[in-house]
Design a protein around this motif. Structure first.
Motif, PDB file in Angstrom:
ATOM      1  N   GLY A  56       0.816  -1.210   0.000  1.00 14.76           N
ATOM      2  CA  GLY A  56       0.000   0.000   0.000  1.00 14.76           C
ATOM      3  C   GLY A  56       0.847   1.256   0.000  1.00 14.76           C
ATOM      4  N   ARG A  57       1.875   1.259   0.839  1.00 13.14           N
ATOM      5  CA  ARG A  57       2.763   2.422   0.886  1.00 13.14           C
ATOM      6  C   ARG A  57       3.465   2.614  -0.455  1.00 13.14           C
ATOM      7  NH1 ARG A  57       3.894   0.068   5.951  1.00 13.14           N
ATOM      8  NH2 ARG A  57       5.840  -0.832   5.150  1.00 13.14           N
ATOM      9  N   GLY A  58       3.861   1.500  -1.078  1.00 14.40           N
ATOM     10  CA  GLY A  58       4.545   1.599  -2.360  1.00 14.40           C
ATOM     11  C   GLY A  58       3.652   2.161  -3.451  1.00 14.40           C
ATOM     12  N   CYS A  59       2.429   1.659  -3.544  1.00 11.34           N
ATOM     13  CA  CYS A  59       1.496   2.143  -4.571  1.00 11.34           C
ATOM     14  C   CYS A  59       1.104   3.595  -4.311  1.00 11.34           C
ATOM     15  CB  CYS A  59       0.254   1.265  -4.608  1.00 11.34           C
ATOM     16  SG  CYS A  59       0.554  -0.433  -5.172  1.00 11.34           S
ATOM     17  N   PHE A  60       0.867   3.920  -3.046  1.00  8.32           N
ATOM     18  CA  PHE A  60       0.492   5.293  -2.698  1.00  8.32           C
ATOM     19  C   PHE A  60       1.644   6.247  -2.972  1.00  8.32           C
ATOM     20  CE2 PHE A  60      -0.274   8.592   0.691  1.00  8.32           C
ATOM     21  CZ  PHE A  60      -1.346   9.189   0.057  1.00  8.32           C
ATOM     22  N   ARG A  61       2.862   5.785  -2.725  1.00 10.37           N
ATOM     23  CA  ARG A  61       4.030   6.630  -2.986  1.00 10.37           C
ATOM     24  C   ARG A  61       4.176   6.918  -4.482  1.00 10.37           C
ATOM     25  NH1 ARG A  61      10.251   5.495  -0.903  1.00 10.37           N
ATOM     26  NH2 ARG A  61      11.245   7.158  -2.112  1.00 10.37           N
ATOM     27  N   GLN A  62       3.895   5.922  -5.315  1.00  2.00           N
ATOM     28  CA  GLN A  62       3.936   6.148  -6.759  1.00  2.00           C
ATOM     29  C   GLN A  62       2.923   7.222  -7.155  1.00  2.00           C
ATOM     30  OE1 GLN A  62       3.484   2.475  -8.895  1.00  2.00           O
ATOM     31  NE2 GLN A  62       5.230   1.500  -7.895  1.00  2.00           N
ATOM     32  N   PHE A  63       1.759   7.192  -6.528  1.00  2.00           N
ATOM     33  CA  PHE A  63       0.751   8.213  -6.808  1.00  2.00           C
ATOM     34  C   PHE A  63       1.234   9.589  -6.348  1.00  2.00           C
ATOM     35  CE2 PHE A  63      -2.890  10.736  -5.256  1.00  2.00           C
ATOM     36  CZ  PHE A  63      -3.571  10.914  -6.459  1.00  2.00           C
ATOM     37  N   LEU A  64       1.831   9.663  -5.157  1.00  2.00           N
ATOM     38  CA  LEU A  64       2.342  10.933  -4.663  1.00  2.00           C
ATOM     39  C   LEU A  64       3.395  11.504  -5.607  1.00  2.00           C
ATOM     40  CD1 LEU A  64       2.755  10.221  -0.826  1.00  2.00           C
ATOM     41  CD2 LEU A  64       0.934  11.503  -1.949  1.00  2.00           C
ATOM     42  N   ARG A  65       4.171  10.620  -6.213  1.00  2.00           N
ATOM     43  CA  ARG A  65       5.196  11.075  -7.160  1.00  2.00           C
ATOM     44  C   ARG A  65       4.564  11.812  -8.326  1.00  2.00           C
ATOM     45  NH1 ARG A  65       7.900   6.239  -8.266  1.00  2.00           N
ATOM     46  NH2 ARG A  65       8.906   6.508  -6.227  1.00  2.00           N
ATOM     47  N   THR A  66       3.409  11.348  -8.775  1.00  2.00           N
ATOM     48  CA  THR A  66       2.735  12.015  -9.896  1.00  2.00           C
ATOM     49  C   THR A  66       2.183  13.380  -9.479  1.00  2.00           C
ATOM     50  OG1 THR A  66       0.530  11.060  -9.446  1.00  2.00           O
ATOM     51  CG2 THR A  66       2.052   9.761 -10.806  1.00  2.00           C
ATOM     52  N   GLU A  67       1.982  13.570  -8.185  1.00  2.00           N
ATOM     53  CA  GLU A  67       1.489  14.855  -7.679  1.00  2.00           C
ATOM     54  C   GLU A  67       2.614  15.720  -7.125  1.00  2.00           C
ATOM     55  OE1 GLU A  67      -1.727  14.286  -4.875  1.00  2.00           O
ATOM     56  OE2 GLU A  67      -3.130  14.290  -6.563  1.00  2.00           O
ATOM     57  N   PHE A  68       3.842  15.274  -7.312  1.00  2.00           N
ATOM     58  CA  PHE A  68       5.023  16.010  -6.850  1.00  2.00           C
ATOM     59  C   PHE A  68       4.995  16.240  -5.340  1.00  2.00           C
ATOM     60  CE2 PHE A  68       4.032  17.299 -11.214  1.00  2.00           C
ATOM     61  CZ  PHE A  68       5.203  16.917 -11.858  1.00  2.00           C
ATOM     62  N   SER A  69       4.542  15.236  -4.605  1.00  2.00           N
ATOM     63  CA  SER A  69       4.536  15.336  -3.140  1.00  2.00           C
ATOM     64  C   SER A  69       5.085  14.060  -2.505  1.00  2.00           C
ATOM     65  CB  SER A  69       3.116  15.608  -2.627  1.00  2.00           C
ATOM     66  OG  SER A  69       2.214  14.595  -3.060  1.00  2.00           O
TER      67      SER A  69
END
Length: 224
Positions: free
Chosen positions: A100-113
């Motif tokens: 979950g942390r890995g997938c969520f982190r990939q999403f945060l990367r797309t939002e530059f956060s």
């Protein structure tokens, strides 16, 4: 102008922390000659931050790689369908799952956060450390990477939490950033998490996990 004023405020705060930590020097009103070398932030323009020997430069680059690789680069296993579906129940479900942390982190990367997750993970690693020397080094590194206003990975913290951090820096411990970590956790929970659950990235992940696995290859023909 506003950024310059913020930098001035944090420079003064850092100076007061350093002054309190190392006293008044030799009694003559002059700071110790090497006091700046113990400065916990990179907000100041102290010359010792720019004049470094080659050995320290090599050690710093090694530490940076270790921090990025160990603290913030945790392995992200592929989630199961059941695991991924459970993330809609609460943000806690996401954060308790390595996948979950890995997938969520990939999403945060797309939002530059992505720095929010990186900071949270670094704080988790810090809390596991018991060696005082290592704790102090990790605290300094986290401050420079995520708290300093000069860092490109600076996380968004309010003035109250920053004041708490400055006080905690007088005696660094594995819990120096607890208040800051909780604030970033809440920020991700309220701001990024709802968008992730409603994002195409999460929908596509569920679809990929729902697809049936390809059938096993046929057995080889019997030998004559």
């Amino acid at each position: 102008m506003r950024k310059r004023q913020q930098m001035q405020v944090h420079q003064e705060a850092a100076a007061s922390v350093l002054h309190a930590r190392h006293g008044m020097g030799d009694g003559s009103g002059n700071a110790p000659g090497n006091a700046c070398c113990f400065c916990w932030c990179c907000c100041c323009s102290c010359s010792c931050l720019t004049v470094r020997g080659e050995d320290e430069t090599i050690q710093r680059s090694t530490c940076d790689r270790r921090t990025d690789g160990a603290s913030n680069g945790e392995e992200s296993p592929k989630p199961t369908l059941e695991d991924a579906r459970s993330w809609t129940a609460s943000f806690e479900k996401v954060m308790k799952s390595a996948a979950g942390r890995g997938c969520f982190r990939q999403f945060l990367r797309t939002e530059f956060s992505e720095e929010n997750m990186m900071f949270w993970l670094a704080c988790e690693e810090l809390k596991k450390e018991t060696n005082k020397t290592v704790v102090e080094e990790k605290v300094r590194q986290i401050y420079e990477d995520f708290i300093s206003i000069l860092s490109p990975k600076e996380v968004s913290l309010d003035s109250r939490v920053r004041d708490v951090i400055n006080r905690n820096m007088l005696e660094p411990t594995s819990h120096t950033f607890d208040d800051a970590q909780q604030q970033i956790y809440t920020l991700m929970q309220r701001d990024s998490y709802p968008r992730y659950i409603n994002s195409a990235a999460y929908t596509d992940l569920l679809k990929s996990l729902e697809e049936p696995a390809p059938p096993p290859p046929p057995p080889p023909p019997p030998k004559p």
